[in-house]
Design an enzyme around this catalytic site. Structure first.
Site, PDB file in Angstrom:
ATOM      1  CG  HIS A  24       2.803  -6.262  -1.863  1.00  0.00           C
ATOM      2  ND1 HIS A  24       3.962  -6.628  -1.223  1.00  0.00           N
ATOM      3  CD2 HIS A  24       3.057  -5.032  -2.432  1.00  0.00           C
ATOM      4  CE1 HIS A  24       4.873  -5.673  -1.369  1.00  0.00           C
ATOM      5  NE2 HIS A  24       4.342  -4.698  -2.115  1.00  0.00           N
ATOM      6  CD  GLU A  25       1.099  -3.104  -4.966  1.00  0.00           C
ATOM      7  OE1 GLU A  25       1.068  -1.943  -4.492  1.00  0.00           O
ATOM      8  OE2 GLU A  25       2.154  -3.670  -5.305  1.00  0.00           O
ATOM      9  CG  HIS A  28       2.233  -0.639  -0.483  1.00  0.00           C
ATOM     10  ND1 HIS A  28       3.229  -0.429   0.443  1.00  0.00           N
ATOM     11  CD2 HIS A  28       2.763  -1.508  -1.407  1.00  0.00           C
ATOM     12  CE1 HIS A  28       4.301  -1.121   0.111  1.00  0.00           C
ATOM     13  NE2 HIS A  28       4.043  -1.793  -0.998  1.00  0.00           N
TER      14      HIS A  28
END
Length: 434
Positions: A24-25, A28
């Site tokens: 997920h990170e 980003h």
């Protein structure tokens, strides 16, 4: 051995959780760097740092509590109207706003003026914030479809597992026949366990769902069933009876405590693990997403039952909200189940896929401090600026998301309370799958 497998399942789930958060990170991080935003930190977990290493301008690390993660981007919020960024008010709400603003600039270095997050175009900020949840969605889809096509799904087939002796209304909730119950049409027609129904009224049967629909639509009719028995095909004739049966969900499953009057044959199909085609897998994934959205919408309504399960004598429903601790316990339970290793692996992967789908849906809520809140702010800024252009008005400038920080604190407080409630329920009255 069971205890060891349970512990192993919990450990493997935690690793799967960490991978999901890191993924997920990474979504980003990748687009933040692509669009030139400086990212001082990429962390998996919260709390004390267990391990970290700096590569280039970014510190990568793992923290002690695996309940989330973050990347720190310079300039998440714009400066105040006077151009200042330090906290300067005694008002508690203003203090929240300026504390957030100051944190966004606390690692500002010379040359960062053109690398601030808020200076990126709104569509780029949307992409950066959406990339994290989207990474979880991609992982969920890949894992889910891969499991469906490789291991298969538990599917009702057209093979007969058992034949009913009599006709019983579904709402009666009994399995034994009583005097006066009519004989089941399947029994009267000579249908036997292990028969496979291959045609209905001369038309080939595709799957259980279509066969079930054919039976229900022909109540009161005399029909011909073609069955495969001991390698040979033979035709059986049955008169379908109108009976009260459980309502279906359209996919061969049943809706709890809802009934309809329809045609009834009277047999139980064999349930088997059947590999799915790509279109079938995608369709099931669509159903999973739809169910996830419905569950998210229904979440507030489940709080009273969750409270009763945690602090009262209420049962813990199978679809009750479940946190990381509960999911880890389920992971341990899966590892200790007395089923083939391939099915344990498939079930475990489905758990990870479901967790990633939940991360996607939850983070897309248009509320700060979630990713969806930042996306909503960037979209609103784009609308304001484009509307100003059309109306030939001055550019209103960046939308100050920092002004929503008091709301973000309220939302975060609600989430924390809900998380604690789920944690207590997971400990004292956990969801069990076996």
């Amino acid at each position: 051995m069971t205890t060891l497998m349970t512990i192993l399942g919990i450990v493997v789930f935690v690793l799967g959780l960490l991978i999901s958060i890191a993924w997920h990170e990474l979504g980003h991080l990748s687009f933040a760097k692509l669009f030139g935003v400086r990212v001082p930190q990429y962390m998996v977990g919260f709390g004390p740092t267990i391990w970290s290493r700096r590569k280039g301008e970014t510190e990568y690390g793992v923290k002690a509590i695996p309940l989330g993660g973050y990347i720190r981007m310079i300039g998440m919020f714009p400066p105040g109207p006077d151009g200042r960024i330090e906290a300067r008010s005694t008002s508690p709400f203003r203090g929240m706003i300026e504390d957030a603003r100051a944190a966004a600039f606390e690692e500002l270095q010379p040359g960062d003026e053109k690398r601030l997050f808020y200076t990126r175009k709104p569509w780029k900020r949307v992409v950066v914030m959406f990339a994290g949840p989207f990474a979880n969605l991609v992982l969920a889809v890949v894992v889910f479809v891969g499991v469906m096509m490789t291991f298969g799904a538990s599917t009702q087939t057209t093979q007969v597992s058992a034949v009913s002796d009599c006709v019983i209304q579904a709402s009666e909730n009994r399995t034994t026949c009583e005097k006066g119950d009519p004989a089941a049409p399947a029994k009267a027609a000579g249908l036997k366990a292990e028969d496979r129904i291959v045609a209905f009224q001369g038309e080939p049967v595709k799957d259980w769902s279509s066969l079930q629909a054919d039976i229900r639509e022909n109540g009161g009719e005399r029909v011909t069933l073609t069955v495969e028995r001991d390698g040979e095909e033979l035709d059986l004739t049955a008169t379908l009876i109108e009976n009260q049966v459980a309502k279906t969900d359209g996919d061969g499953g049943y809706v709890k405590d809802q009934y309809v009057t329809a045609g009834f044959l009277g047999f139980t199909p064999v349930t088997d693990v059947v590999p799915q085609s790509f279109p079938q897998s995608v369709e099931r994934m669509g159903d999973m997403i739809e169910n996830g959205v419905e569950s998210l919408i229904a979440l507030p309504g489940k709080v009273p039952a969750l409270w009763d399960a945690a602090f009262g004598d209420g049962p813990r429903e199978a679809d009750s909200p479940m946190g990381v601790v509960g999911a880890a316990r389920v992971g341990g339970e899966i590892a200790a189940m007395d089923i083939p290793p391939t099915q344990r692996l498939a079930t475990f992967l489905m758990l990870v896929a479901g967790f990633n789908l939940s991360l996607f849906l939850f983070n897309m809520l248009p509320l700060l401090p979630l990713d969806g809140g930042h996306i909503a702010g960037a979209v609103w800024e784009s609308i304001r600026r484009n509307l100003a252009k059309v109306l030939r008005r001055p550019d209103p400038g960046p939308f100050d998301v920092a002004k929503l920080m008091p709301v973000a604190y309220v939302v975060a407080s609600v989430f924390v309370c809900f998380t604690i409630l789920v944690l207590i329920a997971d400990v004292v009255n956990p969801v069990r799958i076996s």
